[in-house]
Design an enzyme around this catalytic site. Sequence first.
Site, PDB file in Angstrom:
ATOM      1  N   CYS A 144     -20.564  -0.256  -3.402  1.00  0.00           N
ATOM      2  CA  CYS A 144     -20.658  -0.995  -4.665  1.00  0.00           C
ATOM      3  C   CYS A 144     -21.888  -0.646  -5.504  1.00  0.00           C
ATOM      4  O   CYS A 144     -21.746  -0.193  -6.633  1.00  0.00           O
ATOM      5  CB  CYS A 144     -20.638  -2.487  -4.400  1.00  0.00           C
ATOM      6  SG  CYS A 144     -18.989  -3.095  -4.043  1.00  0.00           S
ATOM      7  N   PHE A 166     -17.073 -10.713  -5.152  1.00  0.00           N
ATOM      8  CA  PHE A 166     -18.506 -10.585  -4.843  1.00  0.00           C
ATOM      9  C   PHE A 166     -18.712 -10.561  -3.329  1.00  0.00           C
ATOM     10  O   PHE A 166     -19.665 -11.121  -2.808  1.00  0.00           O
ATOM     11  CB  PHE A 166     -19.280 -11.756  -5.470  1.00  0.00           C
ATOM     12  CG  PHE A 166     -19.065 -11.878  -6.958  1.00  0.00           C
ATOM     13  CD1 PHE A 166     -19.727 -11.026  -7.837  1.00  0.00           C
ATOM     14  CD2 PHE A 166     -18.195 -12.823  -7.482  1.00  0.00           C
ATOM     15  CE1 PHE A 166     -19.516 -11.119  -9.210  1.00  0.00           C
ATOM     16  CE2 PHE A 166     -17.978 -12.924  -8.850  1.00  0.00           C
ATOM     17  CZ  PHE A 166     -18.644 -12.073  -9.722  1.00  0.00           C
ATOM     18  N   LEU A 167     -17.777  -9.944  -2.614  1.00  0.00           N
ATOM     19  CA  LEU A 167     -17.813  -9.965  -1.149  1.00  0.00           C
ATOM     20  C   LEU A 167     -18.782  -8.931  -0.606  1.00  0.00           C
ATOM     21  O   LEU A 167     -18.793  -7.793  -1.066  1.00  0.00           O
ATOM     22  CB  LEU A 167     -16.413  -9.650  -0.595  1.00  0.00           C
ATOM     23  CG  LEU A 167     -15.258 -10.487  -1.118  1.00  0.00           C
ATOM     24  CD1 LEU A 167     -13.937  -9.888  -0.658  1.00  0.00           C
ATOM     25  CD2 LEU A 167     -15.391 -11.932  -0.645  1.00  0.00           C
ATOM     26  N   ASP A 189       0.845  -1.190   0.000  1.00  0.00           N
ATOM     27  CA  ASP A 189       0.000   0.000   0.000  1.00  0.00           C
ATOM     28  C   ASP A 189       0.881   1.241   0.000  1.00  0.00           C
ATOM     29  O   ASP A 189       1.945   1.243   0.636  1.00  0.00           O
ATOM     30  CB  ASP A 189      -0.933   0.011   1.220  1.00  0.00           C
ATOM     31  CG  ASP A 189      -2.150   0.905   0.995  1.00  0.00           C
ATOM     32  OD1 ASP A 189      -3.242   0.367   0.781  1.00  0.00           O
ATOM     33  OD2 ASP A 189      -1.986   2.148   0.979  1.00  0.00           O
ATOM     34  N   GLY A 235     -27.295   1.385  -0.342  1.00  0.00           N
ATOM     35  CA  GLY A 235     -26.161   2.310  -0.274  1.00  0.00           C
ATOM     36  C   GLY A 235     -24.889   1.492  -0.381  1.00  0.00           C
ATOM     37  O   GLY A 235     -24.895   0.398  -0.937  1.00  0.00           O
ATOM     38  N   PHE A 283     -32.668 -10.620  -1.278  1.00  0.00           N
ATOM     39  CA  PHE A 283     -32.664  -9.249  -1.818  1.00  0.00           C
ATOM     40  C   PHE A 283     -34.053  -8.734  -2.141  1.00  0.00           C
ATOM     41  O   PHE A 283     -34.271  -8.032  -3.113  1.00  0.00           O
ATOM     42  CB  PHE A 283     -31.722  -9.152  -3.025  1.00  0.00           C
ATOM     43  CG  PHE A 283     -30.331  -8.838  -2.573  1.00  0.00           C
ATOM     44  CD1 PHE A 283     -29.571  -9.811  -1.947  1.00  0.00           C
ATOM     45  CD2 PHE A 283     -29.807  -7.569  -2.707  1.00  0.00           C
ATOM     46  CE1 PHE A 283     -28.316  -9.525  -1.453  1.00  0.00           C
ATOM     47  CE2 PHE A 283     -28.544  -7.274  -2.218  1.00  0.00           C
ATOM     48  CZ  PHE A 283     -27.793  -8.266  -1.592  1.00  0.00           C
ATOM     49  N   ASN A 308     -24.178  -6.816  -9.822  1.00  0.00           N
ATOM     50  CA  ASN A 308     -24.585  -5.720  -8.943  1.00  0.00           C
ATOM     51  C   ASN A 308     -25.805  -4.981  -9.494  1.00  0.00           C
ATOM     52  O   ASN A 308     -26.662  -4.533  -8.732  1.00  0.00           O
ATOM     53  CB  ASN A 308     -23.415  -4.768  -8.705  1.00  0.00           C
ATOM     54  CG  ASN A 308     -22.465  -5.317  -7.642  1.00  0.00           C
ATOM     55  OD1 ASN A 308     -22.778  -6.317  -6.996  1.00  0.00           O
ATOM     56  ND2 ASN A 308     -21.329  -4.695  -7.464  1.00  0.00           N
TER      57      ASN A 308
HETATM   58  C1  UDX Z   1     -22.682  -5.746  -2.399  1.00  0.00           C
HETATM   59  C2  UDX Z   1     -22.842  -7.125  -3.049  1.00  0.00           C
HETATM   60  O1  UDX Z   1     -23.741  -7.933  -2.269  1.00  0.00           O
HETATM   61  C3  UDX Z   1     -21.498  -7.804  -3.218  1.00  0.00           C
HETATM   62  O2  UDX Z   1     -21.654  -9.042  -3.899  1.00  0.00           O
HETATM   63  C4  UDX Z   1     -20.589  -6.868  -4.028  1.00  0.00           C
HETATM   64  O3  UDX Z   1     -19.338  -7.431  -4.205  1.00  0.00           O
HETATM   65  C5  UDX Z   1     -20.470  -5.529  -3.325  1.00  0.00           C
HETATM   66  O4  UDX Z   1     -21.775  -4.971  -3.135  1.00  0.00           O
HETATM   67  P1  UDX Z   1     -22.395  -4.789   0.060  1.00  0.00           P
HETATM   68  O5  UDX Z   1     -22.359  -3.439  -0.563  1.00  0.00           O
HETATM   69  O6  UDX Z   1     -21.407  -5.117   1.107  1.00  0.00           O
HETATM   70  O7  UDX Z   1     -22.229  -5.917  -1.067  1.00  0.00           O
HETATM   71  O8  UDX Z   1     -23.822  -4.962   0.730  1.00  0.00           O
HETATM   72  P2  UDX Z   1     -25.169  -5.789   0.558  1.00  0.00           P
HETATM   73  O9  UDX Z   1     -25.363  -6.623   1.757  1.00  0.00           O
HETATM   74  O10 UDX Z   1     -25.267  -6.451  -0.733  1.00  0.00           O
HETATM   75  O11 UDX Z   1     -26.229  -4.575   0.649  1.00  0.00           O
HETATM   76  C6  UDX Z   1     -26.147  -3.438  -0.203  1.00  0.00           C
HETATM   77  C7  UDX Z   1     -27.235  -2.448   0.122  1.00  0.00           C
HETATM   78  O12 UDX Z   1     -28.504  -2.939  -0.302  1.00  0.00           O
HETATM   79  C8  UDX Z   1     -27.396  -2.107   1.608  1.00  0.00           C
HETATM   80  O13 UDX Z   1     -27.608  -0.715   1.746  1.00  0.00           O
HETATM   81  C9  UDX Z   1     -28.614  -2.886   2.024  1.00  0.00           C
HETATM   82  O14 UDX Z   1     -29.283  -2.276   3.101  1.00  0.00           O
HETATM   83  C10 UDX Z   1     -29.444  -2.840   0.751  1.00  0.00           C
HETATM   84  N1  UDX Z   1     -30.395  -3.953   0.629  1.00  0.00           N
HETATM   85  C11 UDX Z   1     -29.940  -5.231   0.469  1.00  0.00           C
HETATM   86  C12 UDX Z   1     -31.762  -3.710   0.628  1.00  0.00           C
HETATM   87  O15 UDX Z   1     -32.192  -2.552   0.754  1.00  0.00           O
HETATM   88  N2  UDX Z   1     -32.621  -4.762   0.487  1.00  0.00           N
HETATM   89  C13 UDX Z   1     -32.202  -6.030   0.324  1.00  0.00           C
HETATM   90  O16 UDX Z   1     -33.054  -6.923   0.193  1.00  0.00           O
HETATM   91  C14 UDX Z   1     -30.815  -6.279   0.329  1.00  0.00           C
END
Ligand code: UDX
Length: 434
Positions: A261, A153-154, A32, A258, A250, A209
């Site tokens: 990603c 995809f984490l 880094d 938010g 989902f 995404n």
């Molecule tokens: C996401 C993807 O899941 C992951 O595969 C990718 O690599 C990076 O983006 P992340 O941003 O960590 O991961 O969060 P995630 O748990 O997917 O939720 C994203 C947003 O969607 C959150 O703000 C969450 O509150 C919202 N969300 C998720 C909803 O509003 N409803 C849902 O049913 C699921």
Amino acid sequence: MGSTVTVIGTGYVGLVTGVCLAHSGHDVTCVDIDPAKVERLSGGTSTIYEPGIEELLAEGLERGNLRFRTPEAGWASLISDITFVAVGTPMAANGAADLTAVRTVTEQLAAAADRPFTLVMKSTVPPGTGEALQERYLASAKATIGYVSNPEFLREGKAIEDWYATDRIVLGSSSSADLARMRALYADIEAPVLETDVASAETIKYASNAFLSTKISFINEMANICDAVGADIDSVARGIGMDKRIGPDFLRAGIGYGGSCFPKDTRALDFISTINGYQFTLLKAVIDVNNRQRLLPMVHLARALPDLHARRIAVLGLSFKPDTDDVRESPALDIVPLLIEEGAEVVVYDPIAAEVELAEVERADAVWDALEGASAAIVATEWREFIELDWSRAASVMAADAVVFDGRNCLDPAAVRGAGLRYMAVGRDGAHRR
Ligand code: UDX
């Protein structure tokens, strides 16, 4: 026998990649440009909040197969057989992904290469980037540099778990030798491996995404319809989710997605479509719906409280989702200034996300301090602490006839109402009309 790996960038993706590969027994050097980060990580303190990461960090440092360096050591000595690029690709003002760091690192690696290695792109880059990087920098390097696109995809808060229990590993490359090297690297992970060309691997990341964001905006639109017709979105989501072709995940309605990603990648894909002469109408609607959904607390509060002026309003949760301190693109941060504009006295509380600059806002150290005298509580993040809150106690400290707006549909409506509070949510039970 493990592989020798370098991971460039110790942000969220890079650090998780580094500690997990070390845990799998590979020899890992993380690089880094920020010396403070390198020092902190070398001392065993994580620079991100992620369950389980400090344990893996300590394990790697103790075993001696994980180390942190700055590029000062010289790129030639830092390059490994497998060298990951995991630097940031933030959103530029026009919505495109800013590839400055990716280009700089690739150029430096190409210039320093004195023996063949595999460059693995973990950073999220628009389709076509891999090909352009190969032509522009790698083709003229002194040594052969293989290129593999390996999107991540984490999920934040579940990253370590996701690393090992991933649904698939995507590898995009035109070289069978580089693909074989990557398969060997991931041999301990039980997941199907999908091998594609580079552009398809790059596109899979954006498509995943975009599709997940579409599911969220779809259920949010349905929730708004449920409010209008008096149906219950929880039942509707369960009902459609039982169809295997749709699936139950989902489909949680709320105040929108938010994080680092979904907002960035949907806008970048929209940008990519536009510059390729295509209008991705569906994706534009997904983004629009999400922007509008964030305003929902204001719409509901306006119905419940005629005037917000000088009223104390508690915003519960700042992070974009629970179990993370990440506030990037968090809906809560959009709500706060809107409340202030209406003249409300805003108090915020989050169990973890503390380091946020918010002007004209009171920060509470405990949820009870935030609720004291509040006319309304907006639950913006579904932290367990809020789900399990004693709402009778909340009612006893809040103002008379106070409102709870459940922006994540995570509370038990009966518990809140039973405590004598007014309950509003997103498409639950036509709640706002009662
Ligand atoms: C996401 C993807 O899941 C992951 O595969 C990718 O690599 C990076 O983006 P992340 O941003 O960590 O991961 O969060 P995630 O748990 O997917 O939720 C994203 C947003 O969607 C959150 O703000 C969450 O509150 C919202 N969300 C998720 C909803 O509003 N409803 C849902 O049913 C699921």
